[in-house]
Design a protein around this motif. Structure first.
Motif, mmCIF file in Angstrom:
data_model
loop_
_atom_site.group_PDB
_atom_site.id
_atom_site.type_symbol
_atom_site.label_atom_id
_atom_site.label_comp_id
_atom_site.label_asym_id
_atom_site.label_seq_id
_atom_site.Cartn_x
_atom_site.Cartn_y
_atom_site.Cartn_z
ATOM 1 N N PHE A 61 42.247 -36.881 3.911
ATOM 2 C CA PHE A 61 42.115 -35.306 3.244
ATOM 3 C C PHE A 61 42.014 -34.421 4.749
ATOM 4 O O PHE A 61 41.001 -34.291 5.115
ATOM 5 N N PRO A 62 43.226 -33.765 4.974
ATOM 6 C CA PRO A 62 43.213 -33.189 6.423
ATOM 7 C C PRO A 62 42.554 -32.013 6.401
ATOM 8 O O PRO A 62 41.665 -31.811 7.492
ATOM 9 N N GLU A 63 42.057 -31.279 5.328
ATOM 10 C CA GLU A 63 41.200 -30.028 5.282
ATOM 11 C C GLU A 63 40.697 -29.684 3.938
ATOM 12 O O GLU A 63 41.318 -29.127 2.970
ATOM 13 N N LEU A 64 39.700 -30.605 3.681
ATOM 14 C CA LEU A 64 38.935 -30.385 2.316
ATOM 15 C C LEU A 64 37.871 -29.551 2.530
ATOM 16 O O LEU A 64 36.885 -29.492 2.934
ATOM 17 N N THR A 65 38.192 -28.102 1.847
ATOM 18 C CA THR A 65 37.212 -26.981 1.901
ATOM 19 C C THR A 65 36.613 -27.125 0.597
ATOM 20 O O THR A 65 37.223 -27.230 -0.527
ATOM 21 N N PHE A 66 35.332 -26.789 0.433
ATOM 22 C CA PHE A 66 34.570 -26.791 -0.650
ATOM 23 C C PHE A 66 33.428 -25.773 -0.748
ATOM 24 O O PHE A 66 32.743 -25.755 0.341
ATOM 25 N N LEU A 67 33.399 -24.961 -1.510
ATOM 26 C CA LEU A 67 32.575 -23.893 -1.542
ATOM 27 C C LEU A 67 31.668 -23.463 -2.784
ATOM 28 O O LEU A 67 32.139 -24.049 -3.937
ATOM 29 N N HIS A 68 30.541 -22.882 -2.826
ATOM 30 C CA HIS A 68 30.025 -22.080 -3.885
ATOM 31 C C HIS A 68 30.749 -21.468 -4.511
ATOM 32 O O HIS A 68 31.172 -20.354 -3.649
ATOM 33 N N ARG A 69 30.973 -21.232 -5.874
ATOM 34 C CA ARG A 69 31.752 -20.185 -6.293
ATOM 35 C C ARG A 69 31.392 -18.728 -5.826
ATOM 36 O O ARG A 69 32.102 -17.999 -5.597
ATOM 37 N N SER A 70 29.912 -18.486 -6.012
ATOM 38 C CA SER A 70 29.312 -17.318 -5.681
ATOM 39 C C SER A 70 28.927 -16.967 -4.183
ATOM 40 O O SER A 70 28.023 -16.411 -4.141
ATOM 41 N N GLY A 71 29.196 -18.030 -3.527
ATOM 42 C CA GLY A 71 28.596 -18.008 -2.139
ATOM 43 C C GLY A 71 29.001 -16.776 -1.353
ATOM 44 O O GLY A 71 29.952 -16.260 -1.216
ATOM 45 N N GLY A 72 27.967 -16.256 -0.805
ATOM 46 C CA GLY A 72 28.116 -14.943 0.036
ATOM 47 C C GLY A 72 28.804 -15.073 1.514
ATOM 48 O O GLY A 72 29.245 -13.847 1.839
ATOM 49 N N LEU A 73 28.897 -16.329 1.935
ATOM 50 C CA LEU A 73 29.674 -16.338 3.256
ATOM 51 C C LEU A 73 30.809 -17.468 3.183
ATOM 52 O O LEU A 73 31.342 -17.846 3.987
ATOM 53 N N ASN A 74 31.451 -17.120 2.011
ATOM 54 C CA ASN A 74 32.782 -17.872 2.110
ATOM 55 C C ASN A 74 33.819 -17.115 2.745
ATOM 56 O O ASN A 74 33.824 -15.816 3.002
ATOM 57 N N PRO A 75 34.846 -17.762 3.174
ATOM 58 C CA PRO A 75 35.862 -17.226 3.967
ATOM 59 C C PRO A 75 36.815 -16.419 2.999
ATOM 60 O O PRO A 75 36.911 -16.754 1.779
#
Ligand SMILES: NC(=O)c1ccc[n+]([C@@H]2O[C@H](COP(=O)([O-])OP(=O)(O)OC[C@H]3O[C@@H](n4cnc5c(N)ncnc54)[C@H](OP(=O)(O)O)[C@@H]3O)[C@@H](O)[C@H]2O)c1
Length: 231
Positions: free
Chosen positions: A217-231
């Motif tokens: 997985f060269p670039e596995l991004t995972f984020l909280h759906r409502s996260g305030g610091l998401n890119p």
């Protein structure tokens, strides 16, 4: 000792500590490295106290592993520091410490791990961050170090093609760990409720660790759906 062996850096806290516990449950023998030592008490856990910034410490770690094991199936690099301040207020020694820990520490591990590579088995899993994809205010030293670490891993992937190892780079958004304890004041209007939690991380790690040996997985991004610091 089991036939599956892992090294986890940053084993004393947060993501690294959770990673060690997960891998032990999955039947791995785990070497866990940190300065302060891990609280884990398990027959298949070997606690190694070291400073990842010091190359000699890392060399010693690998000779200890080589004395006991023929190879490493998984290497999860979690050791890292994270401080927050506007760039012009950041002390040089704090900036340098980010580079020494987050880039040089990983460099030492990659450099001295080669004797323990098992072709078609060894899986390097590296904790990058969304801070290696986008700049964020007040964390310039951290972003610089994570972008640098990304460059290091991307180059290694090319150089080590013939070693038949796989590289998975994890780019999580904020995860609620002790890393945030000292810096929350710098992030107005951001609360820990909109961070990922360690169970979320383990769900992703589980998928990565159990994936077929030809997958990386060269670039596995995972984020909280409502996260305030998401890119
Ligand atoms: N939490 C997040 O939101 C998040 C998001 C994306 C990526 N990450 C990355 O995930 C990794 C783990 O973060 P975390 O949240 O688990 O942080 P944490 O709870 O603060 O843990 C950091 C770990 O790094 C170790 N460490 C720091 N400096 C070291 C040194 N010089 N030598 C050896 N070990 C050292 C610490 O152990 P000692 O202090 O005992 O040495 C500790 O075990 C970091 O690389 C971080 O950048 C975190």
């Amino acid at each position: 000792m089991s036939s599956l062996t892992a090294l986890v850096t940053g084993a004393s806290s947060g993501i690294g500590l959770e990673t060690c516990q997960y891998l032990l449950e999955e039947g791995y023998t785990v070497f866990g490295a940190s300065r302060s030592g891990s609280p884990i008490d398990h027959d298949n856990f070997i606690d190694v106290e070291l400073d990842i910034r010091r190359e000699a410490d890392v060399e010693e770690l690998f000779s200890e592993i080589s004395n006991q094991e023929d190879g490493l199936q998984v290497i999860v690099q979690c050791a890292g520091v994270f401080d927050a301040s506007p760039i012009i207020e950041t002390e040089s020694k704090v900036f340098r410490d980010h580079l020494d820990t987050n880039i040089m520490g990983a460099f030492h591990v990659f450099k001295h791990s080669t004797e323990l590579i098992v072709p078609n088995e060894t899986h390097y899993i590296t904790l990058l961050s969304v801070a290696a994809q986008k700049g964020f205010p007040n964390v310039g030293a951290y972003c610089a170090s994570k972008y640098g670490l990304k460059g290091l891993v991307e180059s290694l992937k090319e150089e080590w093609e013939s070693k038949k190892v796989r590289f998975t780079n994890l780019y999580p958004g904020p995860i609620d760990t002790p890393m945030w304890d000292e810096v929350m004041d710098e992030f107005d209007e951001y609360d820990r409720g909109s961070m990922l939690n360690l169970d979320d991380y383990i769900g992703v790690l589980d998928m990565v660790v159990k994936s077929a040996p030809h997958i990386q997985f060269p670039e596995l991004t995972f984020l909280h759906r409502s996260g305030g610091l998401n890119p």
